[in-house]
Design an enzyme around this catalytic site. Structure first.
Site, PDB file in Angstrom:
ATOM      1  N   ASN A   1      -6.273 -13.871   1.367  1.00 51.17           N
ATOM      2  CA  ASN A   1      -7.197 -12.744   1.520  1.00 51.17           C
ATOM      3  C   ASN A   1      -8.640 -13.229   1.457  1.00 51.17           C
ATOM      4  O   ASN A   1      -8.885 -14.423   1.300  1.00 51.17           O
ATOM      5  CB  ASN A   1      -6.909 -11.687   0.444  1.00 51.17           C
ATOM      6  CG  ASN A   1      -7.074 -12.257  -0.954  1.00 51.17           C
ATOM      7  OD1 ASN A   1      -8.166 -12.609  -1.378  1.00 51.17           O
ATOM      8  ND2 ASN A   1      -5.958 -12.389  -1.670  1.00 51.17           N
TER       9      ASN A   1
ATOM     10  N   ASP B   1      -0.027  -9.587  -3.370  1.00 51.80           N
ATOM     11  CA  ASP B   1       0.985  -8.646  -3.842  1.00 51.80           C
ATOM     12  C   ASP B   1       2.360  -9.013  -3.296  1.00 51.80           C
ATOM     13  O   ASP B   1       3.370  -8.666  -3.869  1.00 51.80           O
ATOM     14  CB  ASP B   1       0.620  -7.225  -3.402  1.00 51.80           C
ATOM     15  CG  ASP B   1      -0.629  -6.737  -4.116  1.00 51.80           C
ATOM     16  OD1 ASP B   1      -0.730  -6.982  -5.337  1.00 51.80           O
ATOM     17  OD2 ASP B   1      -1.497  -6.136  -3.465  1.00 51.80           O
TER      18      ASP B   1
ATOM     19  N   ASP C   1       3.034  -9.369 -10.993  1.00 52.23           N
ATOM     20  CA  ASP C   1       1.738  -8.776 -11.350  1.00 52.23           C
ATOM     21  C   ASP C   1       1.279  -9.442 -12.652  1.00 52.23           C
ATOM     22  O   ASP C   1       1.756  -9.115 -13.744  1.00 52.23           O
ATOM     23  CB  ASP C   1       1.846  -7.256 -11.510  1.00 52.23           C
ATOM     24  CG  ASP C   1       0.461  -6.621 -11.640  1.00 52.23           C
ATOM     25  OD1 ASP C   1      -0.396  -7.181 -12.365  1.00 52.23           O
ATOM     26  OD2 ASP C   1       0.227  -5.570 -11.015  1.00 52.23           O
TER      27      ASP C   1
ATOM     28  N   LYS D   1      -4.961   2.751 -12.236  1.00 48.64           N
ATOM     29  CA  LYS D   1      -4.531   1.379 -12.552  1.00 48.64           C
ATOM     30  C   LYS D   1      -4.743   1.047 -14.022  1.00 48.64           C
ATOM     31  O   LYS D   1      -3.944   0.337 -14.629  1.00 48.64           O
ATOM     32  CB  LYS D   1      -5.318   0.369 -11.703  1.00 48.64           C
ATOM     33  CG  LYS D   1      -4.709   0.195 -10.348  1.00 48.64           C
ATOM     34  CD  LYS D   1      -5.498  -0.718  -9.462  1.00 48.64           C
ATOM     35  CE  LYS D   1      -5.072  -0.414  -8.031  1.00 48.64           C
ATOM     36  NZ  LYS D   1      -5.845  -1.139  -7.051  1.00 48.64           N
TER      37      LYS D   1
ATOM     38  N   LYS E   1      -1.273  -0.051 -15.719  1.00 49.71           N
ATOM     39  CA  LYS E   1      -1.118  -1.447 -16.137  1.00 49.71           C
ATOM     40  C   LYS E   1      -1.361  -1.648 -17.632  1.00 49.71           C
ATOM     41  O   LYS E   1      -1.252  -2.760 -18.126  1.00 49.71           O
ATOM     42  CB  LYS E   1      -2.059  -2.351 -15.339  1.00 49.71           C
ATOM     43  CG  LYS E   1      -1.797  -2.328 -13.833  1.00 49.71           C
ATOM     44  CD  LYS E   1      -2.422  -3.509 -13.119  1.00 49.71           C
ATOM     45  CE  LYS E   1      -2.360  -3.310 -11.609  1.00 49.71           C
ATOM     46  NZ  LYS E   1      -2.329  -4.581 -10.871  1.00 49.71           N
TER      47      LYS E   1
END
Ligand code: C5P
Length: 307
Positions: free
Chosen positions: A113, A182, A209, A241, A245
């Site tokens: 990315n 991901d 993750d 999130k 998380k």
């Protein structure tokens, strides 16, 4: 100032404050060298007044020598250094992930990315400057290691996950600034995939993750901070999130064609349970310093809460 006169606004203010005072003298070279001036400067220094400069060079009067005012930017930098609140994170062990990850498809191809790692590296630099002991786990980036920071280079999400697990024990603050993949290929091809006339289907599986696993770990650091790069409804997605998380704080930014990735500027929205704060757009280095200030504040509070 040396005599304690208070016959104008500035000298009155200087007498009536308990704030730190710094002066940046500017005068002709002979005036500066004069024993009267030097004695006054010595007096001011002995009272804790900071003296920035003077520099040397062309003078307004046409002469050349010592007595020239420092450049405004130099004065600003010296003032910031002198007024910075000191080592906010002295003794804290901070673990930071930064940069992108690369997930191999075959020996010559990967999925990655646009993360440059600049934000994570700026945070590492700022945390180090705040007195922390910093370990930086980085994906492939083209950045120099900030001075005094321990750096571990990795490539894939799996390697980053392992490096974080290995470094986690004893960590006080975990900051996940990396743009971790991901998805990854469950079995990268051993040989280069040959092209055919038909389309190619890639099967991908979820990558670990890292952030969520750290937040759920028995060795959970006192403060766990995540990042959220969003293209829309930034605050809403980031807050979700934070909860999902199990984080203490999340740092959101809006990303798009011209925003955040691989740029030197950024603007942040920092969220925690029951509160939020914006950090105005500016260079990543400055933003990182402000963010580390906020992190230190929350870290201190959590320490007190636990006694
Ligand atoms: O869910 P999302 O990827 O948007 O969450 C972003 C945050 O989670 C970032 O702090 C990122 O470093 C972290 N993350 C991670 N491991 C992943 C994916 C994201 O640590 N596999």
């Amino acid at each position: 100032l040396a005599q304690g006169f208070a016959d104008d606004l500035l000298t009155t203010l200087c007498l009536a404050t308990d704030a730190p005072i710094a002066i940046a003298p500017a005068m002709n070279r002979l005036m500066w060298a004069n024993p009267a001036t030097q004695a006054n400067i010595a007096t001011l220094r002995s009272r804790g007044i900071l003296v920035f400069g003077p520099g040397e060079g062309d003078q307004a009067c046409g002469e050349t020598g010592p007595g020239r005012m420092l450049e405004p930017l130099q004065i600003a930098e010296l003032a910031m250094a002198a007024l910075s609140p000191g080592p906010l994170l002295e003794g804290a062990r901070v673990l930071i992930t930064a940069g992108p990850t690369r997930e191999r498809i075959d020996p010559v191809r990967f999925i990655s990315n646009r993360s440059s790692g600049k934000m994570g590296f700026a945070v590492a630099r700022a945390a180090r400057a705040a007195g922390a002991e910093v370990t930086l786990i980085s994906g492939p980036v083209a950045l120099d290691t900030p001075p005094g920071v321990r750096r571990i280079d990795v490539e894939s999400a799996e390697q980053m996950h392992r490096a974080v697990q290995d470094a986690l024990a004893g960590t006080d603050i975990f900051i996940a600034a990396a743009a971790v993949a991901d998805y990854r290929s469950p079995a990268p091809a051993a040989q280069k995939i040959k092209k055919t006339d038909t389309s190619l289907e890639l099967k991908l599986e979820r990558a670990p993750d890292i952030l969520a696993s750290v937040a759920a770990d028995a060795r959970r650091p006192r403060l766990v901070v995540g990042f959220a790069a969003e293209t829309e409804r930034v605050a809403e997605h980031a807050r979700a999130k934070l909860v999902d998380k199990g984080l203490d704080m999340i740092v959101a930014n809006e990303v798009g064609e011209k925003l955040a990735f691989d740029t030197d500027d950024n603007a942040l929205l920092v969220l925690w349970e029951g509160g939020s704060q914006e950090i105005a757009r500016g260079p990543k280095q400055r933003i990182a310093r402000e963010l580390v200030g906020l992190i230190a504040e929350h870290y201190g509070r959590r320490g007190q809460a636990r006694g």
